[in-house]
Design an enzyme around this catalytic site. Sequence first.
Site, mmCIF file in Angstrom:
data_model
loop_
_atom_site.group_PDB
_atom_site.id
_atom_site.type_symbol
_atom_site.label_atom_id
_atom_site.label_comp_id
_atom_site.label_asym_id
_atom_site.label_seq_id
_atom_site.Cartn_x
_atom_site.Cartn_y
_atom_site.Cartn_z
ATOM 1 C CB THR A 11 -0.942 0.023 1.226
ATOM 2 O OG1 THR A 11 -0.140 -0.176 2.398
ATOM 3 C CG2 THR A 11 -1.985 -1.067 1.123
ATOM 4 C CB VAL A 14 4.235 0.753 -6.520
ATOM 5 C CG1 VAL A 14 3.785 -0.202 -7.615
ATOM 6 C CG2 VAL A 14 5.507 1.484 -6.951
ATOM 7 N NE ARG A 39 5.856 -0.446 8.419
ATOM 8 C CZ ARG A 39 6.084 0.527 7.547
ATOM 9 N NH1 ARG A 39 6.062 1.769 7.927
ATOM 10 N NH2 ARG A 39 6.371 0.266 6.292
ATOM 11 C CB SER A 40 -0.327 -1.017 6.084
ATOM 12 O OG SER A 40 0.894 -0.363 5.843
ATOM 13 C CB CYS A 127 10.496 2.678 -13.018
ATOM 14 S SG CYS A 127 11.734 2.944 -11.738
ATOM 15 C CD GLN A 154 16.510 5.983 -11.899
ATOM 16 O OE1 GLN A 154 17.514 5.461 -12.405
ATOM 17 N NE2 GLN A 154 15.724 5.329 -11.057
ATOM 18 C CB SER A 157 7.758 9.300 -6.960
ATOM 19 O OG SER A 157 8.142 9.149 -8.308
ATOM 20 C CG HIS A 240 12.396 7.610 -13.265
ATOM 21 N ND1 HIS A 240 12.178 8.321 -12.103
ATOM 22 C CD2 HIS A 240 12.599 6.313 -12.875
ATOM 23 C CE1 HIS A 240 12.257 7.497 -11.072
ATOM 24 N NE2 HIS A 240 12.502 6.278 -11.503
ATOM 25 C CG ASN A 313 8.868 7.461 -11.375
ATOM 26 O OD1 ASN A 313 8.628 8.616 -11.743
ATOM 27 N ND2 ASN A 313 8.938 7.127 -10.103
HETATM 28 O O1 3JN Z 1 14.613 4.165 -7.410
HETATM 29 C C1 3JN Z 1 13.858 4.105 -8.379
HETATM 30 O O2 3JN Z 1 13.606 5.096 -9.072
HETATM 31 C C2 3JN Z 1 13.243 2.826 -8.734
HETATM 32 C C3 3JN Z 1 13.322 1.863 -7.607
HETATM 33 C C4 3JN Z 1 13.026 0.601 -7.745
HETATM 34 C C5 3JN Z 1 13.175 -0.352 -6.663
HETATM 35 C C6 3JN Z 1 13.272 0.083 -5.340
HETATM 36 C C7 3JN Z 1 13.469 -0.830 -4.315
HETATM 37 C C8 3JN Z 1 13.558 -2.169 -4.584
HETATM 38 C C9 3JN Z 1 13.205 -1.718 -6.945
HETATM 39 C C10 3JN Z 1 13.014 -2.191 -8.338
HETATM 40 O O3 3JN Z 1 11.885 -2.100 -8.840
HETATM 41 O O4 3JN Z 1 13.960 -2.655 -8.969
HETATM 42 C C11 3JN Z 1 13.434 -2.627 -5.889
HETATM 43 C C12 3JN Z 1 13.587 -4.079 -6.145
HETATM 44 O O5 3JN Z 1 12.583 -4.783 -6.229
HETATM 45 O O6 3JN Z 1 14.728 -4.527 -6.229
#
Ligand code: 3JN
Length: 337
Positions: A11, A14, A39-40, A127, A154, A157, A240, A313
Amino acid sequence: MGNLNVAVVGTGAVGQMTLKILEERDFPVASLKVLATSRSAGKTVTFKGQEYLIEETTPESFAGIDVAFFAGGAASKMFGPAAVAAGAVVIDNSSSFRMDPEVPLVVPEVNPQDVRWHKGIIANPNCSTIQMVVALKPLYDAAGIKRVVVSTYQAVSGAGQEAIEELQQQSRQILDGKEITSKVFPWQIAFNCLPHIDVFLENGYSKEEMKMVNETKKIMGDERIQVTATTVRVPVFNGHSEAINIETETKLTAAEARELLRKAPGIIVVDDLEAKAYPLATQADGRDEVFVGRIREDNSIANGLNLWVVSDNLRKGAATNSIQIAELLLKEGLLGK
Ligand code: 3JN
């Protein structure tokens, strides 16, 4: 009313965007479960004007679920296999399964055919990778691609809701002449650029950079494409941006590339220098397309192009792409009964 029993796991930024886009696109939801950590759990979210209680995810949460959207994080590894065992198709936004050879990694504009061989899990790419491959695909089909050099800009968010709040807070602190506090990012992000996204690896690259390298080859289905990336966090709230340098196998003029991009699905070309028209994060925010502009030949090599590519993104880079995958499964008769 739809005919699918849907679960959304997570939640955060994303997960919330996934609910919003399921509603916007009128995805055929018969029932909805919103799952998260303890937690949520107990809080509520609104979907189509109705309140839903957030439940704590357990392996038993997925009984009767047709499709589970995992919004990212540790839940994917912990509960993804249980969801598949319960009969759900898992569309996973985390990196947990992206490079697993048994798991398709899908961007519907690029490799829709790969949904057909899923074994329960379909991975949603990173993303930064998604918006890049959408732009590369029409050029690859026309002229082949030898090498890609990408630098990203980037938005915060991408690092979640707390990162958005950190940029707001630091911007205020600095303008008010106060000391800043950093919790999410290792250094001040307001009025700064950090060449550091995710953790650093032994090869000197960040994990985000290597995701772009490896995921691009898998999605494009071509291990020969050479990719190198520098990923940078910038003080932008959402959207992004990427500077992409491409070496094609055969020559494409800028005009030819512009025409190919214009006709490609999911792309809007914004490229009118006289009108100062080029893609901007502020204009891509809230949109589902990938915006491409500054299309020009790289005159330092025989077959080179430069592009500026911008996308939301949280939408195309995450929630929208996941839901497009589910829509593709529906179209192919691979979801629900
Ligand atoms: O930082 C960004 O702009 C994108 C971040 C993606 C992200 C953040 C934490 C863990 C990911 C990803 O989608 O690759 C992950 C992950 O699942 O490794």
